[in-house]
Design an enzyme around this catalytic site. Structure first.
Site, PDB file in Angstrom:
ATOM      1  N   ASP A   1       9.045 -42.273   9.994  1.00 32.60           N
ATOM      2  CA  ASP A   1      10.174 -41.659  10.696  1.00 32.60           C
ATOM      3  C   ASP A   1       9.784 -40.362  11.383  1.00 32.60           C
ATOM      4  OD1 ASP A   1       9.830 -40.666   8.012  1.00 32.60           O
ATOM      5  OD2 ASP A   1      11.750 -39.638   8.173  1.00 32.60           O
TER       6      ASP A   1
ATOM      7  N   GLU B   1      10.874 -39.839   5.029  1.00 33.90           N
ATOM      8  CA  GLU B   1      10.253 -38.635   4.481  1.00 33.90           C
ATOM      9  C   GLU B   1      10.911 -37.378   5.038  1.00 33.90           C
ATOM     10  OE1 GLU B   1       7.689 -35.153   4.220  1.00 33.90           O
ATOM     11  OE2 GLU B   1       8.359 -36.166   6.058  1.00 33.90           O
TER      12      GLU B   1
END
Length: 397
Positions: free
Chosen positions: A97, A157
């Site tokens: 991400d 994350e």
């Protein structure tokens, strides 16, 4: 050197190689895929498309790929290159991400190479790390090896680390390298953090009736002063050799309804950054000590405390064999020892270490994480790829 990854260091890798490098081409492809974290940006693309892309790249190179999707639309990929047996297992961990494209100056999905740097959203944090670990693992898998090589390509994350938590429910390895950007330094520790909410209670009343009202905001002012005092004491206290001291600060304050009324409550959020030896329980004791003292000296002071979020510190052992393997491999590639240091912020290293995995962090050089211009130094990308490939061979056997 024809492949640019057999030693000599970043200074000896030229622009002609960089335009041909497998890791650079993979990095371009990864940046072009929108993987904005939807927990940060409502409607963000999430990790589904980039998860499909890494599986399509890894599967034909001999990796067994498993998709983990405990949270719908937020997949992580575990890709395993099986060993022949008898060796240690090593995980390379990186996140799929990114933060927002809207905060990027230009088209964050259109990578641009300029002056030895590649610019684009995620170039530094951390699609360069993904490219390096994928190419390195594929290269290492081309030679027989005893232990398993595990790639954990995780979701979320940048928000709550749902991906690494999900991975650890399914696989635990002997060692791990988190390939977050570190400027080619070897990161062996980082701070933890905890958040708390304190609600200070007053008594709502008309502003003309001080005899009936208790000003919760004014009472919270005493709390803020005590927090500031404790922060100063922490800054002067025991220091960790790599991380310095812990810290504390007030993050937000809300209270009151309008100027003509005494506020019935005031809520303060507080953050504590911790060093090894401290945790959320340390923080709770400190805050309860403050609240008890305020109540002792002011009968009208009452408050509720809740620890809302906490993450632990990380510190690799002094005898970390993963750190030794990365250090030796980096020395072979560059001719020098990597600097060892700590990070002030939290990473997934803490989750891996808490699972009993010998963990360190090592990654590229660059800048602009979460900023309007994000970039990675391409020489460092080559060094990280080469170092990881040698680390895998050295560690798993």
């Amino acid at each position: 050197m024809s492949d640019g990854r057999t030693g000599g260091g970043a200074a000896n890798t030229g622009a002609a190689y960089r335009t041909r490098s497998e890791e650079l081409e993979l990095l371009r492809d990864l940046i072009a895929i929108d993987s904005v974290n939807p927990a940060l940006v409502p409607g963000g693309a999430g990790e589904s498309r980039i998860a499909d892309a890494v599986v399509a790249w890894l599967s034909p190179r001999g990796f067994e790929c498993r998709r983990l999707e405990t949270t719908p639309g937020r997949p992580s990929i575990v890709a395993i290159a099986r060993g022949t047996g008898g060796g240690r297992s090593l995980m390379l961990n990186g996140h799929l991400d990114t933060v927002s494209l809207a905060s990027y100056d230009g088209d964050g999905l259109a990578p641009v190479v300029r002056d030895g740097r590649l610019h684009g959203r995620g170039a530094y944090d951390m699609k360069s790390g993904l490219a390096a670990m994928m190419v390195a693992a594929a290269g290492a898998h081309g030679t027989p090896h005893r232990g398993d090589v595990v790639l954990a390509l995780v979701a979320d994350e940048e928000h709550a680390s749902l991906g690494t938590e999900d991975v650890l429910e399914h696989v635990v390895t002997d060692g791990a390298v988190v390939v977050e950007p570190t400027g080619l330094d070897l990161v062996t520790s980082h701070r933890g953090f905890a958040w708390a909410t304190v609600t200070v209670h007053g008594r709502a009343a008309h502003g003309s009736r001080p005899d009936l009202g208790v000003d919760a905001i004014a009472k919270a002012g005493r709390l803020l002063t005590a927090i500031d005092d404790l922060g100063a004491r922490l800054a002067a206290g025991t220091r960790h050799p790599l991380l310095g001291t812990g810290s504390m600060h007030a993050g937000t304050i809300t209270g009151g309804a309008e100027p003509s009324s005494y506020p019935g409550s005031c809520t303060v959020t507080i953050e504590r950054r911790t060093i090894p030896g401290e945790d959320h329980l340390t923080f709770e004791r400190e805050l309860r000590g403050i609240l008890d003292e305020l109540a002792r000296t002011d009968a009208a002071f009452t408050a509720d405390l809740a620890i809302t979020t906490h993450r632990g510190t990380f510190e690799a052992g002094v005898a970390s064999e993963v750190a030794a393997a990365v250090g030796a491999s980096f020395g072979e590639v560059t001719g020098r020892e990597p600097a060892r240091r700590g990070e002030p912020f939290w990473t997934d290293c803490a989750l891996l270490a808490a699972a009993g995995i010998d963990t360190i962090m090592f990654g590229v050089d660059g800048g602009g994480a979460h900023a309007a211009d994000e970039w990675v130094d391409l020489d460092s990308l080559i060094v990280v790829t080469a170092t990881l490939e040698r680390t895998i061979a050295r560690y798993v056997g």
